[in-house]
Structure formats: structure tokens, C-alpha cells
Design an enzyme around this catalytic site. Structure first.
Site, mmCIF file in Angstrom:
data_model
loop_
_atom_site.group_PDB
_atom_site.id
_atom_site.type_symbol
_atom_site.label_atom_id
_atom_site.label_comp_id
_atom_site.label_asym_id
_atom_site.label_seq_id
_atom_site.Cartn_x
_atom_site.Cartn_y
_atom_site.Cartn_z
ATOM 1 N N CYS A 82 0.837 -1.201 0.000
ATOM 2 C CA CYS A 82 0.000 0.000 0.000
ATOM 3 C C CYS A 82 0.880 1.262 0.000
ATOM 4 O O CYS A 82 1.658 1.450 -0.930
ATOM 5 C CB CYS A 82 -0.998 -0.015 1.140
ATOM 6 S SG CYS A 82 -2.356 1.180 0.903
ATOM 7 N N HIS A 199 -3.805 -4.658 -0.417
ATOM 8 C CA HIS A 199 -3.403 -5.262 0.852
ATOM 9 C C HIS A 199 -3.496 -6.792 0.742
ATOM 10 O O HIS A 199 -4.592 -7.348 0.893
ATOM 11 C CB HIS A 199 -4.313 -4.785 1.990
ATOM 12 C CG HIS A 199 -4.074 -3.381 2.409
ATOM 13 N ND1 HIS A 199 -3.119 -3.040 3.334
ATOM 14 C CD2 HIS A 199 -4.663 -2.214 2.022
ATOM 15 C CE1 HIS A 199 -3.132 -1.729 3.513
ATOM 16 N NE2 HIS A 199 -4.054 -1.212 2.720
ATOM 17 N N GLU A 201 -2.566 -8.896 2.904
ATOM 18 C CA GLU A 201 -2.912 -9.427 4.224
ATOM 19 C C GLU A 201 -4.407 -9.315 4.509
ATOM 20 O O GLU A 201 -4.895 -9.919 5.472
ATOM 21 C CB GLU A 201 -2.098 -8.712 5.310
ATOM 22 C CG GLU A 201 -2.565 -7.337 5.719
ATOM 23 C CD GLU A 201 -2.164 -6.231 4.756
ATOM 24 O OE1 GLU A 201 -2.373 -5.051 5.105
ATOM 25 O OE2 GLU A 201 -1.636 -6.529 3.657
#
Length: 218
Positions: A82, A199, A201
Site C-alpha cells: 500500500c 493489501h 494481508e
């Protein structure tokens, strides 16, 4: 032994979610601002959320820009996420007052030429799930299908890839694109330096595959 990964703590980013996601790949993960640990790790993750200028200030305070530069010079893997991707470019341009169109220009790490700027889209931030268009020779997106989606949350991105080929004997960076009001850079694979605007994650199983692909190169 599992690869040792450091998630760089410089005051920005979803540190614990990044740590948990990296641990699911089987890596030995540490969250720290210690420069020696960051330099010695097999892989370094640079997260980031919020304003480009704030992230860059925190990164410099933690000497993160130097750490990244030294790792890249030594061919040691780095993964930006990001705003942790955005700060790898030359410059970030952010609106400070939409009424007056005033802008703040912040110098980035300069690992890649280019400017992080506001997306030209009717709805901002760009928040939600999007497909991406990786190149055919990608390693980062190995095993990912065209229908797979990734989670984005941002209003700024690199809208033009400006790095010209330097040497025909060296493979050029692999650039992945996505669209929101027009194309923007969604990911880059460039030697030891990889990064994603989305992202991983927060992107479920597809994001886990991305992280596993990166860890497999360490």
C-alpha cells in the site's frame, strides 16, 4: 529453517495483521524498528497506511529509507504494501485543501521514477475488491486467475509507469495494472524489490497466495 522476515515498524501500517499473514506462510516473522534486524532478515516487509508525507516522515525517522536502499543494493528482498509501495517512488503529490487545489509535494525513496498522485475517479477512496492484470512472466501472481480479486483502500496511486528500459540484457520490471477511474499500478516486481498497492494481508486466500509466492523466493 524457515525464512526470517521482518515487518518494519516505523509508526505506520497494519503491523499485526501483516505479521499474522506472513506467519501463515511458514516464515519466522518479527515486527521491529531495529535496523540491524531489518538488514539481516531474509526478507523485509514495508507496510504503510495514511498520507504519503506522514509515512515518509516516519520512514526517515526510523532510517527505513536507508535500510531499503542498502537491502536493494545488496540484492536482498523487500516487499512494500500500500503506502509502503508508494514511498518507493520518486514523489508523492497530495491535496491539502480541495477548495484551493493546494498540493503538498513529498520526496520518496526514489527506488523507481514516478509520481504518486490522486486517482482520477468519481468515487474516492477506491475501497473494495478489484481484479488486476499481471504480466505473463509474473512470479508474484503465480497461481492467480483473472477472476481473483484483491482488497484495495486508497485515493492515490502511480498512474503512469515511467521507468525506461536501461539494459536489454536485464529483464525489465514486471508491472501489474488495475483500474479505478483509469489504469494505475497495482504491483511491481523488480529484482529484489516487489510491491503491491493492494493489501495482500486483507485479501483472503488470494492474498495469502501472493505472500507465499514472495516468501518462496527468500
Amino acid at each position: 529453517m524457515p525464512p526470517r522476515v521482518v515487518v518494519l515498524d516505523y509508526g505506520s501500517g497494519n503491523l499485526r495483521s501483516a505479521q499474522r499473514a506472513m506467519e501463515r506462510t511458514g516464515a519466522d516473522v518479527t515486527v521491529t524498528s531495529d535496523p540491524h534486524a531489518a538488514l539481516d532478515a531474509d526478507g523485509l516487509v514495508v507496510p504503510g497506511v495514511g498520507a504519503f508525507s506522514s509515512c515518509m516522515a516516519g520512514l526517515k525517522a526510523a532510517k527505513g529509507d536507508r535500510i531499503i536502499g542498502r537491502r536493494i543494493a545488496g540484492g536482498r528482498p523487500v516487499l512494500g504494501i500500500c503506502v509502503g509501495m508508494q514511498v518507493l517512488f520518486d514523489t508523492g503529490v497530495e491535496s491539502t485543501d480541495p477548495r484551493t487545489e493546494e498540493e503538498e509535494v513529498t520526496e520518496g525513496c526514489g527506488e523507481w521514477p514516478g509520481t504518486v498522485e490522486r486517482l482520477d475517479a468519481p468515487v474516492l477512496p477506491h475501497m473494495g475488491w478489484n481484479t488486476v492484470r499481471p504480466p505473463e512472466d509474473t512470479q508474484l501472481f503465480a497461481g492467480i486467475t483473472p477472476e481473483d480479486r484483491f482488497y484495495f483502500v486508497h485515493s492515490y496511486a502511480v498512474r503512469r509507469w515511467e521507468m525506461a528500459p536501461l539494459n536489454p540484457r536485464i529483464a525489465p520490471p514486471r508491472v501489474t495494472w488495475a483500474d479505478h477511474g483509469g489504469p494505475f499500478v497495482a504491483a511491481v516486481e523488480n529484482g529484489p524489490l516487489w510491491a503491491t498497492q493492494f493489501h495482500p494481508e486483507k485479501s483472503g486466500d488470494t492474498g495469502a497466495r501472493i505472500l507465499a509466492n514472495w516468501v518462496a523466493t527468500l
